[in-house]
Write a protein that holds these residues in place. Structure first.
Motif, PDB file in Angstrom:
ATOM      1  N   UNK A 140      17.502  -1.461  -4.815  1.00 26.37           N
ATOM      2  CA  UNK A 140      17.115  -2.503  -5.766  1.00 26.37           C
ATOM      3  C   UNK A 140      15.698  -2.991  -5.481  1.00 26.37           C
ATOM      4  N   UNK A 141      14.912  -3.187  -6.539  1.00 30.32           N
ATOM      5  CA  UNK A 141      13.554  -3.677  -6.383  1.00 30.32           C
ATOM      6  C   UNK A 141      13.159  -4.369  -7.675  1.00 30.32           C
ATOM      7  N   UNK A 142      12.549  -5.550  -7.568  1.00 24.68           N
ATOM      8  CA  UNK A 142      12.137  -6.237  -8.786  1.00 24.68           C
ATOM      9  C   UNK A 142      10.890  -5.575  -9.354  1.00 24.68           C
ATOM     10  N   UNK A 143      10.579  -5.924 -10.620  1.00 29.20           N
ATOM     11  CA  UNK A 143       9.503  -5.246 -11.338  1.00 29.20           C
ATOM     12  C   UNK A 143       8.147  -5.432 -10.660  1.00 29.20           C
ATOM     13  N   UNK A 144       7.881  -6.637 -10.147  1.00 29.71           N
ATOM     14  CA  UNK A 144       6.581  -6.895  -9.528  1.00 29.71           C
ATOM     15  C   UNK A 144       6.378  -6.038  -8.289  1.00 29.71           C
ATOM     16  N   UNK A 145       7.463  -5.755  -7.583  1.00 30.44           N
ATOM     17  CA  UNK A 145       7.341  -4.963  -6.356  1.00 30.44           C
ATOM     18  C   UNK A 145       6.887  -3.542  -6.649  1.00 30.44           C
ATOM     19  N   UNK A 146       7.240  -3.012  -7.818  1.00 26.63           N
ATOM     20  CA  UNK A 146       6.839  -1.647  -8.145  1.00 26.63           C
ATOM     21  C   UNK A 146       5.324  -1.519  -8.193  1.00 26.63           C
ATOM     22  N   UNK A 147       4.659  -2.527  -8.725  1.00 28.05           N
ATOM     23  CA  UNK A 147       3.198  -2.521  -8.752  1.00 28.05           C
ATOM     24  C   UNK A 147       2.639  -2.522  -7.335  1.00 28.05           C
ATOM     25  N   UNK A 149       4.005  -1.117  -4.732  1.00 29.87           N
ATOM     26  CA  UNK A 149       4.129   0.259  -4.227  1.00 29.87           C
ATOM     27  C   UNK A 149       2.945   1.108  -4.706  1.00 29.87           C
ATOM     28  N   UNK A 150       2.615   0.979  -5.993  1.00 27.49           N
ATOM     29  CA  UNK A 150       1.509   1.778  -6.535  1.00 27.49           C
ATOM     30  C   UNK A 150       0.192   1.339  -5.912  1.00 27.49           C
ATOM     31  N   UNK A 151       0.012   0.040  -5.716  1.00 25.19           N
ATOM     32  CA  UNK A 151      -1.205  -0.464  -5.084  1.00 25.19           C
ATOM     33  C   UNK A 151      -1.361   0.078  -3.669  1.00 25.19           C
ATOM     34  N   UNK A 152      -0.265   0.087  -2.902  1.00 25.96           N
ATOM     35  CA  UNK A 152      -0.317   0.629  -1.542  1.00 25.96           C
ATOM     36  C   UNK A 152      -0.662   2.114  -1.567  1.00 25.96           C
ATOM     37  N   UNK A 153      -0.057   2.842  -2.495  1.00 26.23           N
ATOM     38  CA  UNK A 153      -0.361   4.269  -2.624  1.00 26.23           C
ATOM     39  C   UNK A 153      -1.837   4.484  -2.926  1.00 26.23           C
ATOM     40  N   UNK A 154      -2.390   3.656  -3.813  1.00 21.77           N
ATOM     41  CA  UNK A 154      -3.805   3.781  -4.165  1.00 21.77           C
ATOM     42  C   UNK A 154      -4.709   3.485  -2.974  1.00 21.77           C
ATOM     43  N   UNK A 155      -4.314   2.535  -2.157  1.00 17.74           N
ATOM     44  CA  UNK A 155      -5.117   2.180  -0.987  1.00 17.74           C
ATOM     45  C   UNK A 155      -5.250   3.343  -0.026  1.00 17.74           C
ATOM     46  N   UNK A 156      -4.174   4.082   0.162  1.00 14.56           N
ATOM     47  CA  UNK A 156      -4.172   5.102   1.212  1.00 14.56           C
ATOM     48  C   UNK A 156      -4.479   6.514   0.713  1.00 14.56           C
ATOM     49  N   UNK A 157      -4.519   6.710  -0.603  1.00 12.51           N
ATOM     50  CA  UNK A 157      -4.907   8.017  -1.134  1.00 12.51           C
ATOM     51  C   UNK A 157      -6.399   8.243  -0.939  1.00 12.51           C
TER      52      UNK A 157
END
Length: 246
Positions: A140-147, A149-157
């Motif tokens: 389970x994850x709320x909608x704001x948390x999904x963003x 996840x994407x932000x963290x992915x963008x930071x480390x790519x």
């Protein structure tokens, strides 16, 4: 605990008998990684199945698995060693939503990974309810948390690196907003259970620093029209004789 075979027996994965269990989504995610990638970050890696699938076919690939649950992180480490990949992977027990300075202190470099993958939590009623609070966190994850996840992915790519998520189809609007704000060359592959049915899953990929336009790819059905068998292209992926080309 169970020990489950993946890729036609090429991998053996230990995972909890109850609660969230790695399955087809993890295999598809690992098989979707582009063939020339050399460094992989797996966000919310669970027991490590997606990374193991990617490493099984890409001998040049080294992976970092990020997992907040210590028990799951320990299993991921066990699976890495058990499949003979200890020299090619490491597991960090850390919440991906931790501040950037804490991630950096743990050895997670920014602008570094040629591929970042994630299978974010979602609720799938066909899998039943999670029996414990820890397992519920993987579901389970709320909608704001999904963003986040994407932000963290963008930071480390790394610049030019790819970010790939697999998620339920109903999460696509949120994913599109999060991805198009941060990446170019965003492409979406809808996955259908069978021809004529609505998509149940989507794969989405973005390229850091790209200015290429968005692409909605042709949907692909995974199962044959009748029975439980997979169509040949997907059967080959799950048996470990082919990768997902998209």
């Amino acid at each position: 605990m169970t020990r489950d075979a993946f890729l036609g027996g090429r991998l053996t994965v230990s995972q909890p008998e109850k609660g969230f269990r790695a399955g087809l989504d993890s295999v598809l995610l690992g098989a979707a990684v582009r063939g020339n990638t050399h460094s992989l970050l797996d966000l919310g890696a669970g027991v490590g199945t997606a990374s193991l699938v990617a490493m099984a076919d890409l001998p040049q690939l080294h992976a970092t698995l990020l997992e907040a649950d210590p028990a799951m992180a320990a299993l991921a480490s066990l699976n890495i060693h058990g499949n003979g990949m200890a020299e090619r992977a490491r597991v960090l027990t850390l919440d991906l939503t931790a501040p950037g300075r804490l991630r950096a202190a743990a050895g997670l470099a920014a602008d570094h990974f040629s591929t970042v993958i994630a299978n974010p939590p979602f609720f799938d009623p066909t899998r039943g309810s999670a029996p414990t609070r820890a397992r519920a966190g993987a579901r389970h994850m709320d909608d704001a948390a999904l963003d986040t996840w994407v932000k963290t992915a963008a930071t480390h790519a790394a610049p030019g690196g790819e970010v790939i998520f697999i998620h339920v189809a109903e999460a696509l609007p949120l994913l599109l907003v999060a991805f198009t704000q941060r990446f170019g060359a965003v492409s979406v592959l809808p996955l259908l259970p069978r021809e004529g049915e609505a998509a149940s899953r989507v794969l989405i990929r973005g390229i850091k620093g790209s200015r290429a336009p968005f692409a909605l790819l042709a949907a692909r059905a995974m199962h044959e029209a009748e029975g439980r068998g997979f169509r040949p292209a997907f059967d080959a992926i799950f048996r470990g004789t082919s990768r997902l080309i998209w």
